[in-house]
Design a protein around this motif. Structure first.
Motif, PDB file in Angstrom:
ATOM      1  N   ILE A 409      -6.421  -8.579  -6.284  1.00 43.48           N
ATOM      2  CA  ILE A 409      -7.452  -8.864  -5.277  1.00 43.48           C
ATOM      3  C   ILE A 409      -7.295  -7.935  -4.078  1.00 43.48           C
ATOM      4  CG2 ILE A 409      -8.241 -10.591  -3.606  1.00 43.48           C
ATOM      5  CD1 ILE A 409      -7.554 -12.724  -5.750  1.00 43.48           C
ATOM      6  N   GLY A 410      -6.060  -7.798  -3.607  1.00 40.58           N
ATOM      7  CA  GLY A 410      -5.815  -6.916  -2.467  1.00 40.58           C
ATOM      8  C   GLY A 410      -6.172  -5.475  -2.775  1.00 40.58           C
ATOM      9  N   LEU A 411      -5.848  -5.024  -3.989  1.00 38.80           N
ATOM     10  CA  LEU A 411      -6.148  -3.651  -4.395  1.00 38.80           C
ATOM     11  C   LEU A 411      -7.654  -3.428  -4.464  1.00 38.80           C
ATOM     12  CD1 LEU A 411      -4.801  -1.008  -5.261  1.00 38.80           C
ATOM     13  CD2 LEU A 411      -4.894  -1.819  -7.620  1.00 38.80           C
ATOM     14  N   ALA A 412      -8.393  -4.418  -5.006  1.00 41.15           N
ATOM     15  CA  ALA A 412      -9.850  -4.295  -5.094  1.00 41.15           C
ATOM     16  C   ALA A 412     -10.480  -4.185  -3.708  1.00 41.15           C
ATOM     17  CB  ALA A 412     -10.416  -5.497  -5.845  1.00 41.15           C
ATOM     18  N   ILE A 413     -10.016  -5.020  -2.771  1.00 39.35           N
ATOM     19  CA  ILE A 413     -10.551  -4.984  -1.403  1.00 39.35           C
ATOM     20  C   ILE A 413     -10.188  -3.661  -0.729  1.00 39.35           C
ATOM     21  CG2 ILE A 413     -10.412  -6.048   0.885  1.00 39.35           C
ATOM     22  CD1 ILE A 413     -10.033  -8.731  -0.533  1.00 39.35           C
ATOM     23  N   SER A 414      -8.963  -3.195  -0.953  1.00 40.62           N
ATOM     24  CA  SER A 414      -8.537  -1.932  -0.366  1.00 40.62           C
ATOM     25  C   SER A 414      -9.364  -0.768  -0.900  1.00 40.62           C
ATOM     26  CB  SER A 414      -7.051  -1.700  -0.650  1.00 40.62           C
ATOM     27  OG  SER A 414      -6.602  -0.519  -0.039  1.00 40.62           O
ATOM     28  N   VAL A 415      -9.618  -0.767  -2.219  1.00 40.79           N
ATOM     29  CA  VAL A 415     -10.429   0.292  -2.824  1.00 40.79           C
ATOM     30  C   VAL A 415     -11.852   0.255  -2.256  1.00 40.79           C
ATOM     31  CG1 VAL A 415     -11.514   1.056  -4.977  1.00 40.79           C
ATOM     32  CG2 VAL A 415      -9.089   0.465  -4.948  1.00 40.79           C
ATOM     33  N   PHE A 416     -12.385  -0.963  -2.047  1.00 38.12           N
ATOM     34  CA  PHE A 416     -13.720  -1.098  -1.459  1.00 38.12           C
ATOM     35  C   PHE A 416     -13.778  -0.418  -0.093  1.00 38.12           C
ATOM     36  CE2 PHE A 416     -16.344  -3.486   1.590  1.00 38.12           C
ATOM     37  CZ  PHE A 416     -17.600  -3.259   1.051  1.00 38.12           C
ATOM     38  N   TYR A 417     -12.773  -0.668   0.743  1.00 37.94           N
ATOM     39  CA  TYR A 417     -12.768  -0.057   2.076  1.00 37.94           C
ATOM     40  C   TYR A 417     -12.524   1.447   2.008  1.00 37.94           C
ATOM     41  CZ  TYR A 417     -13.150  -4.355   4.760  1.00 37.94           C
ATOM     42  OH  TYR A 417     -13.626  -5.505   5.334  1.00 37.94           O
ATOM     43  N   ILE A 418     -11.716   1.866   1.031  1.00 36.73           N
ATOM     44  CA  ILE A 418     -11.491   3.303   0.861  1.00 36.73           C
ATOM     45  C   ILE A 418     -12.799   4.001   0.481  1.00 36.73           C
ATOM     46  CG2 ILE A 418     -10.370   5.042  -0.585  1.00 36.73           C
ATOM     47  CD1 ILE A 418      -7.956   3.152  -0.733  1.00 36.73           C
ATOM     48  N   LEU A 419     -13.535   3.396  -0.469  1.00 39.46           N
ATOM     49  CA  LEU A 419     -14.808   3.981  -0.897  1.00 39.46           C
ATOM     50  C   LEU A 419     -15.815   3.971   0.245  1.00 39.46           C
ATOM     51  CD1 LEU A 419     -15.202   2.434  -4.477  1.00 39.46           C
ATOM     52  CD2 LEU A 419     -14.328   4.687  -3.829  1.00 39.46           C
ATOM     53  N   GLN A 420     -15.842   2.876   1.001  1.00 45.87           N
ATOM     54  CA  GLN A 420     -16.761   2.797   2.126  1.00 45.87           C
ATOM     55  C   GLN A 420     -16.443   3.874   3.165  1.00 45.87           C
ATOM     56  OE1 GLN A 420     -16.510  -0.619   4.849  1.00 45.87           O
ATOM     57  NE2 GLN A 420     -18.690  -0.947   4.527  1.00 45.87           N
TER      58      GLN A 420
END
Length: 530
Positions: A409-420
């Motif tokens: 879950i943390g990795l998915a949220i982190s990737v979302f912010y990285i992509l954003q």
């Protein structure tokens, strides 16, 4: 650079090996306790980590053994599988996977995990350790006897009533004194200089003496056997053989065992690689560890440890930093600590069985606090929401679910912010300048991927007719094909129709081999008649 052989530097590394042994002994027992495993399993892991991994690894500072970071996984796995012997099969699987990772040269895998997720995982592990040790600190040890805990069946409020109804005053006294000793040893300068006498060992000695005093005086504060460490005491040769717990190989037919093994392999490998990076920075000679060799060493160590009843291991930051601070110069220090552990478990188990569980709980509570200290939360808060939100999400998710789901879950949220963030950093342009007909300068980033297409498309769409636009790609090494075609269409079609003056700088004919100098010329330029 001066090389240190395996047999070299024994004299100067005995003191550091002794220090690591004194730090590791209570931690090995405490981590086994927190993991719901037999106390001896933690010491076996420490012995193998010192003797086997210490010999094979080329890290001169790091020390391996049972890790606090794996306690949540181990505790859950033993509970789900129903037997420690079945869990040992998962340790064997983890060791085999680590061996494979070493041979496929996956030593750089830690570079691909965001730091906020790793720190969030460690903070969550610290919180779980604290929550799991509170019962032992209060003298309530039914959690490991099959009774429900706060983690069972959601938030179990009935557990609190049972917990506070079974508080042992003697355990609380031992816990408070142990915490005071540990904090004093860490804060008072004079005590910190006593490197050969770690605070954890002092706390253990004081707690043993204090409890013996309670017993001799007939005090109600005396802690009985069920609240003490329980190691087997070998008296015959057969007893020595029975110290070793062998795996139940039927576990290899259980899919859950394979899932646990893979989880341990991934988490242990990441934690090891992160520790190796830290250990290399602690090395005064700045020697660099072969991370692929380290994964192989850890794999073999976990195989051997699991075959003889030990917990899974990693390279451990606490022991490695203690090793460096004590002046270790080579890996012989780690091997010496393993030898001391082996001698200890074979010669003085009677003394070890006098250690109150409350003392080990105090040691682990402070370990958990260091993993989840408020300063870590404050640090990520100051870094901004892109770092703080994935960090906190990982902490909450790991505590609320389990380690694997929480990190996912943390990795998915982190990737979302990285992509954003990546989409926003495709180019540098002030939005107010879109209405400025005198000139608009769009400077592309070093890499422009398909993720940036929507943002660039929106910007080009908002450019007014009769404008002057400069799209600068002189510092750009890569542009995705669909983005490149979109810019071409804008320059060659829409710009002509709406009388927009476009100047393209630094574009290359091909970005498949963008490092070749012969490709680096302007793609296309359309100029409006002035």
């Amino acid at each position: 650079m001066k090389k240190t052989s395996l047999i070299g530097g024994i004299k100067e590394n005995i003191p550091s090996g002794l220090v690591v042994f004194l730090v590791a002994l209570p931690l090995c027992l405490g981590i086994a306790l927190a993991s719901g495993a037999p106390p001896l399993s933690g010491i076996i892991s420490g012995i193998v980590g010192g003797l086997v991994v210490g010999t094979m690894s080329n890290s001169n500072i790091s020390v391996s053994g049972p890790a606090a970071g794996l306690t949540a996984i181990v505790l859950t796995a033993i509970t789900d599988l129903g037997a420690f012997e079945l869990f040992l099969c998962a340790g064997i699987i983890a060791g085999l996977i680590q061996l494979v990772l070493g041979f496929v040269r996956a030593g750089s895998i830690s570079n691909y995990f965001p730091n906020n997720v790793i720190e969030g995982m460690l903070a969550a592990i610290g919180i779980i350790i604290i929550l799991k040790q509170i019962p032992h600190a209060l003298g309530f040890d039914k959690d490991y006897e099959g009774h429900e805990s706060i983690f069972d069946n959601g938030l179990n409020f009935g557990y609190f009533a049972e917990l506070f109804g079974a508080i042992h005053p003697g355990a609380i006294v031992i816990t408070l004194i142990s915490v005071a000793v540990l904090i004093a040893w860490d804060k008072i300068h004079v005590l910190k200089r006593m490197k050969l006498l770690p605070g954890a060992l002092v706390a253990v000695i004081i707690s043993i003496l204090l409890n013996q005093l309670f017993k001799m005086s007939g005090s109600s504060l005396a802690i009985e056997t069920q609240h003490l460490v329980s190691l087997p005491i070998p008296k015959t040769f057969d007893d020595f053989k029975n110290l070793i717990t062998t795996p139940d190989f039927n576990g290899f037919t259980n899919p859950k065992v394979w899932i646990v093994g893979a989880t341990i392999a991934i988490v242990a490998s990441i934690e090891t690689l992160l520790c190796i990076e830290a250990s290399d920075r602690l090395d005064r000679q700045r020697r660099i560890t072969d991370t692929n060799l380290e994964l192989k060493a850890q794999g073999i160590g976990n195989l051997i440890s699991s075959f003889i009843g030990g917990l899974p291991m990693t390279s451990v930051v606490v022991r490695s930093s203690a090793n460096a601070n004590a002046g270790a110069t080579s890996k012989i220090s780690s091997i010496i600590h393993g030898v001391f552990l082996l001698i200890c478990v074979l010669s003085i188990p009677v003394i070890l069985n006098l250690i109150p569980l409350a003392t080990l709980a105090a040691v682990l509570i402070l370990v958990g606090y260091k993993l989840a200290k408020p300063a870590t939360f404050k640090h990520f808060w100051h870094l901004g929401k892109f770092q703080f939100i994935p960090f906190v999400a990982t902490v909450v998710a790991v505590v609320a679910t389990d380690l694997l789901k929480g990190v996912g879950i943390g990795l998915a949220i982190s990737v979302f912010y990285i992509l954003q963030g990546n989409m926003k950093r495709a180019y540098y342009l002030s939005r107010e300048r879109l209405d400025n007909a005198d000139g608009i300068n769009i400077k592309l980033a070093e890499e422009v991927s398909f993720l940036n297409k929507a943002a660039i498309k929106k910007t080009l769409k908002n450019i007014k007719p009769n404008s002057t636009v400069i799209i600068d790609a002189r510092n750009t090494s890569y542009i995705a094909t669909d983005v490149l075609e979109m810019i071409q269409d804008f320059a060659n079609i829409r710009a002509k129709e709406q009388d927009i003056n476009v100047e393209l700088l630094g574009f290359k004919t091909s970005y498949r081999d963008y490092e070749r100098s012969e490709d680096s010329h302007i793609l296309v330029t359309h100029n409006r008649a002035m």
